[in-house]
Design a protein around this motif. Structure first.
Motif, PDB file in Angstrom:
ATOM      1  N   TRP A   6     137.525 100.746   4.629  1.00  0.00           N
ATOM      2  CA  TRP A   6     136.671 101.110   3.489  1.00  0.00           C
ATOM      3  C   TRP A   6     135.483 100.175   3.364  1.00  0.00           C
ATOM      4  O   TRP A   6     134.363 100.623   3.064  1.00  0.00           O
ATOM      5  CB  TRP A   6     137.499 101.114   2.202  1.00  0.00           C
ATOM      6  CG  TRP A   6     138.263 102.382   2.030  1.00  0.00           C
ATOM      7  CD1 TRP A   6     139.470 102.703   2.576  1.00  0.00           C
ATOM      8  CD2 TRP A   6     137.852 103.533   1.282  1.00  0.00           C
ATOM      9  NE1 TRP A   6     139.834 103.968   2.202  1.00  0.00           N
ATOM     10  CE2 TRP A   6     138.874 104.496   1.419  1.00  0.00           C
ATOM     11  CE3 TRP A   6     136.739 103.832   0.513  1.00  0.00           C
ATOM     12  CZ2 TRP A   6     138.790 105.758   0.805  1.00  0.00           C
ATOM     13  CZ3 TRP A   6     136.656 105.076  -0.096  1.00  0.00           C
ATOM     14  CH2 TRP A   6     137.677 106.025   0.049  1.00  0.00           C
ATOM     15  N   LEU A   7     135.699  98.881   3.595  1.00  0.00           N
ATOM     16  CA  LEU A   7     134.580  97.939   3.520  1.00  0.00           C
ATOM     17  C   LEU A   7     133.544  98.240   4.599  1.00  0.00           C
ATOM     18  O   LEU A   7     132.333  98.230   4.336  1.00  0.00           O
ATOM     19  CB  LEU A   7     135.099  96.512   3.672  1.00  0.00           C
ATOM     20  CG  LEU A   7     135.880  95.935   2.485  1.00  0.00           C
ATOM     21  CD1 LEU A   7     136.444  94.567   2.841  1.00  0.00           C
ATOM     22  CD2 LEU A   7     135.001  95.839   1.248  1.00  0.00           C
ATOM     23  N   ILE A   8     134.020  98.516   5.808  1.00  0.00           N
ATOM     24  CA  ILE A   8     133.095  98.830   6.909  1.00  0.00           C
ATOM     25  C   ILE A   8     132.339 100.115   6.612  1.00  0.00           C
ATOM     26  O   ILE A   8     131.116 100.192   6.793  1.00  0.00           O
ATOM     27  CB  ILE A   8     133.872  98.939   8.230  1.00  0.00           C
ATOM     28  CG1 ILE A   8     134.412  97.565   8.633  1.00  0.00           C
ATOM     29  CG2 ILE A   8     132.985  99.519   9.329  1.00  0.00           C
ATOM     30  CD1 ILE A   8     135.404  97.618   9.789  1.00  0.00           C
ATOM     31  N   ALA A   9     133.055 101.149   6.155  1.00  0.00           N
ATOM     32  CA  ALA A   9     132.414 102.441   5.899  1.00  0.00           C
ATOM     33  C   ALA A   9     131.410 102.350   4.754  1.00  0.00           C
ATOM     34  O   ALA A   9     130.305 102.907   4.840  1.00  0.00           O
ATOM     35  CB  ALA A   9     133.476 103.496   5.594  1.00  0.00           C
ATOM     36  N   LEU A  10     131.759 101.650   3.691  1.00  0.00           N
ATOM     37  CA  LEU A  10     130.835 101.520   2.560  1.00  0.00           C
ATOM     38  C   LEU A  10     129.611 100.693   2.950  1.00  0.00           C
ATOM     39  O   LEU A  10     128.474 101.056   2.620  1.00  0.00           O
ATOM     40  CB  LEU A  10     131.557 100.874   1.376  1.00  0.00           C
ATOM     41  CG  LEU A  10     132.607 101.739   0.672  1.00  0.00           C
ATOM     42  CD1 LEU A  10     133.371 100.915  -0.363  1.00  0.00           C
ATOM     43  CD2 LEU A  10     131.960 102.951  -0.004  1.00  0.00           C
ATOM     44  N   GLY A  11     129.840  99.575   3.635  1.00  0.00           N
ATOM     45  CA  GLY A  11     128.701  98.757   4.063  1.00  0.00           C
ATOM     46  C   GLY A  11     127.808  99.483   5.052  1.00  0.00           C
ATOM     47  O   GLY A  11     126.578  99.408   4.961  1.00  0.00           O
ATOM     48  N   LEU A  58     125.717 102.145   3.186  1.00  0.00           N
ATOM     49  CA  LEU A  58     124.612 101.531   2.450  1.00  0.00           C
ATOM     50  C   LEU A  58     123.467 101.159   3.380  1.00  0.00           C
ATOM     51  O   LEU A  58     122.289 101.444   3.093  1.00  0.00           O
ATOM     52  CB  LEU A  58     125.119 100.295   1.705  1.00  0.00           C
ATOM     53  CG  LEU A  58     124.067  99.503   0.909  1.00  0.00           C
ATOM     54  CD1 LEU A  58     123.435 100.372  -0.167  1.00  0.00           C
ATOM     55  CD2 LEU A  58     124.689  98.254   0.292  1.00  0.00           C
ATOM     56  N   LEU A  59     123.798 100.556   4.520  1.00  0.00           N
ATOM     57  CA  LEU A  59     122.759 100.191   5.484  1.00  0.00           C
ATOM     58  C   LEU A  59     122.068 101.431   6.045  1.00  0.00           C
ATOM     59  O   LEU A  59     120.835 101.463   6.190  1.00  0.00           O
ATOM     60  CB  LEU A  59     123.377  99.375   6.618  1.00  0.00           C
ATOM     61  CG  LEU A  59     122.432  98.978   7.756  1.00  0.00           C
ATOM     62  CD1 LEU A  59     121.285  98.121   7.235  1.00  0.00           C
ATOM     63  CD2 LEU A  59     123.199  98.248   8.854  1.00  0.00           C
ATOM     64  N   THR A  60     122.840 102.466   6.350  1.00  0.00           N
ATOM     65  CA  THR A  60     122.263 103.703   6.873  1.00  0.00           C
ATOM     66  C   THR A  60     121.269 104.307   5.902  1.00  0.00           C
ATOM     67  O   THR A  60     120.169 104.731   6.289  1.00  0.00           O
ATOM     68  CB  THR A  60     123.378 104.717   7.180  1.00  0.00           C
ATOM     69  OG1 THR A  60     124.270 104.167   8.151  1.00  0.00           O
ATOM     70  CG2 THR A  60     122.798 106.018   7.720  1.00  0.00           C
ATOM     71  N   VAL A  61     121.632 104.353   4.629  1.00  0.00           N
ATOM     72  CA  VAL A  61     120.743 104.932   3.613  1.00  0.00           C
ATOM     73  C   VAL A  61     119.468 104.115   3.482  1.00  0.00           C
ATOM     74  O   VAL A  61     118.360 104.679   3.407  1.00  0.00           O
ATOM     75  CB  VAL A  61     121.481 105.033   2.269  1.00  0.00           C
ATOM     76  CG1 VAL A  61     120.510 105.381   1.133  1.00  0.00           C
ATOM     77  CG2 VAL A  61     122.590 106.084   2.347  1.00  0.00           C
ATOM     78  N   GLY A  76     126.440 101.220  10.771  1.00  0.00           N
ATOM     79  CA  GLY A  76     125.339 101.644   9.915  1.00  0.00           C
ATOM     80  C   GLY A  76     124.105 102.028  10.703  1.00  0.00           C
ATOM     81  O   GLY A  76     123.481 103.065  10.451  1.00  0.00           O
ATOM     82  N   LEU A  77     123.754 101.214  11.690  1.00  0.00           N
ATOM     83  CA  LEU A  77     122.578 101.525  12.507  1.00  0.00           C
ATOM     84  C   LEU A  77     122.844 102.720  13.432  1.00  0.00           C
ATOM     85  O   LEU A  77     121.938 103.509  13.703  1.00  0.00           O
ATOM     86  CB  LEU A  77     122.182 100.300  13.323  1.00  0.00           C
ATOM     87  CG  LEU A  77     121.686  99.097  12.509  1.00  0.00           C
ATOM     88  CD1 LEU A  77     121.368  97.919  13.429  1.00  0.00           C
ATOM     89  CD2 LEU A  77     120.464  99.464  11.673  1.00  0.00           C
ATOM     90  N   LEU A 137     131.796 109.341   9.156  1.00  0.00           N
ATOM     91  CA  LEU A 137     131.586 108.936  10.548  1.00  0.00           C
ATOM     92  C   LEU A 137     131.945 107.464  10.750  1.00  0.00           C
ATOM     93  O   LEU A 137     132.600 107.102  11.735  1.00  0.00           O
ATOM     94  CB  LEU A 137     130.127 109.180  10.954  1.00  0.00           C
ATOM     95  CG  LEU A 137     129.689 110.633  11.112  1.00  0.00           C
ATOM     96  CD1 LEU A 137     128.184 110.705  11.386  1.00  0.00           C
ATOM     97  CD2 LEU A 137     130.458 111.313  12.234  1.00  0.00           C
ATOM     98  N   ALA A 138     131.513 106.611   9.828  1.00  0.00           N
ATOM     99  CA  ALA A 138     131.818 105.185   9.941  1.00  0.00           C
ATOM    100  C   ALA A 138     133.312 104.920   9.741  1.00  0.00           C
ATOM    101  O   ALA A 138     133.893 104.054  10.404  1.00  0.00           O
ATOM    102  CB  ALA A 138     130.996 104.389   8.928  1.00  0.00           C
ATOM    103  N   TYR A 139     133.940 105.658   8.848  1.00  0.00           N
ATOM    104  CA  TYR A 139     135.371 105.469   8.579  1.00  0.00           C
ATOM    105  C   TYR A 139     136.213 105.847   9.799  1.00  0.00           C
ATOM    106  O   TYR A 139     137.235 105.221  10.072  1.00  0.00           O
ATOM    107  CB  TYR A 139     135.766 106.324   7.374  1.00  0.00           C
ATOM    108  CG  TYR A 139     137.181 106.105   6.896  1.00  0.00           C
ATOM    109  CD1 TYR A 139     137.479 105.089   5.985  1.00  0.00           C
ATOM    110  CD2 TYR A 139     138.222 106.909   7.337  1.00  0.00           C
ATOM    111  CE1 TYR A 139     138.771 104.891   5.545  1.00  0.00           C
ATOM    112  CE2 TYR A 139     139.516 106.721   6.903  1.00  0.00           C
ATOM    113  CZ  TYR A 139     139.787 105.708   5.999  1.00  0.00           C
ATOM    114  OH  TYR A 139     141.081 105.514   5.572  1.00  0.00           O
TER     115      TYR A 139
END
Length: 272
Positions: free
Chosen positions: A72-77, A80-83, A143-144, A202-204
């Protein structure tokens, strides 16, 4: 029966079949999580005897709670970076004329390349800044990596915003950045929410970068944890099924809760 009744019945039947097909793998995971090794080897859809020991054993085999929190931390971070990167990039691709189109093409072309070719250079880049084996490093990479997807989704929304609205804001003294923030962003908010949800999922679910850059359970997400139930000679199917349910149930609940925002946002951006 009248034609409208037949069409309504046919639509409901198709939706019912689709729902069964979508839920069947999850229900089978529930069945596997309640069965012993011998029961699973014998096949069948239902357990001959319900066993609950797979659930505590799964938490003893790998640190599921820690890995779930990492996911969850990886997906949320990462989201945020992607946006933060995708919003100005989508504005440039939509408003930048030929240069914007070139940037759009380059981003989509980069996303079409297999991710495995980026593992080695990304590893050395993360190592140079001491971000290997860390949640922050995985969030940065994911994120990138998802920026092209977000730009692809947001580009259509930005193009639908009339340029005259921005020009009116410029006449009133707004800068380009202020115009994007106060004029464009409120109008593309449904698309931004939909793109954020897609990038979160996707990140999750990402596995390749996680297994390549994180060797310690303190930084590994749950996708890596699920692979640890496969030994050299045996696979703990029951424990793996229980761990899989721990991983997917929160995301399923999020998808159900946000389905109107997700479907509504994607459908609004379908027509450019």
């Amino acid at each position: 029966m009248s034609a409208p009744v037949v069409r309504a019945f046919g639509s409901r039947a198709v939706l019912a079949v689709a729902a069964v097909l979508a839920l069947a793998p999850v229900l089978f995971l529930v069945s596997l999580s309640l069965r012993g090794v011998d029961d699973i080897s014998n096949g069948g859809w239902l357990p001959t005897r319900v066993r609950w020991d797979n659930w505590p054993a799964a938490f003893d085999t790998v640190p599921l709670a820690r890995m779930l929190a990492n996911s969850w931390l990886i997906a949320l971070g990462a989201t945020l970076l992607t946006v933060l990167v995708a919003v100005p990039t989508a504005y440039l691709t939509a408003r930048g004329g030929r240069r914007g189109q070139r940037l759009y093409s380059v981003l989509l072309a980069a996303y079409c390349a297999p991710p495995v070719i980026a593992v080695l250079p990304l590893y050395f880049l993360l190592k140079s800044v001491d971000l290997t084996n860390s949640v922050l490093g995985l969030a940065l990479v994911d994120g990138l990596a998802n920026v092209p997807v977000a730009v692809w989704l947001l580009d259509g929304f930005v193009r639908r915003v009339p340029r005259e609205l921005e020009e009116a804001g410029w006449v009133d003294g707004l800068s380009v950045v202020a115009g994007v923030r106060r004029v464009v962003l409120p109008l593309v908010l449904p698309g931004l929410v939909a793109a954020s949800l897609v990038c979160f999922f996707l990140a999750y679910n990402e596995f390749l970068f996680a297994v390549s850059f994180a060797q310690s359970p303190s930084a590994q997400p749950l996708t890596v944890g699920l692979s640890l139930f496969q030994g050299d000679r045996t696979v703990q199917f029951g424990q793996q099924a229980a761990a899989s349910l721990v991983a997917i149930v929160p995301v399923y609940l999020l998808a159900v809760a946000a389905q109107r925002l997700l479907i509504g946002g994607l459908s609004q951006g379908a027509v450019k």
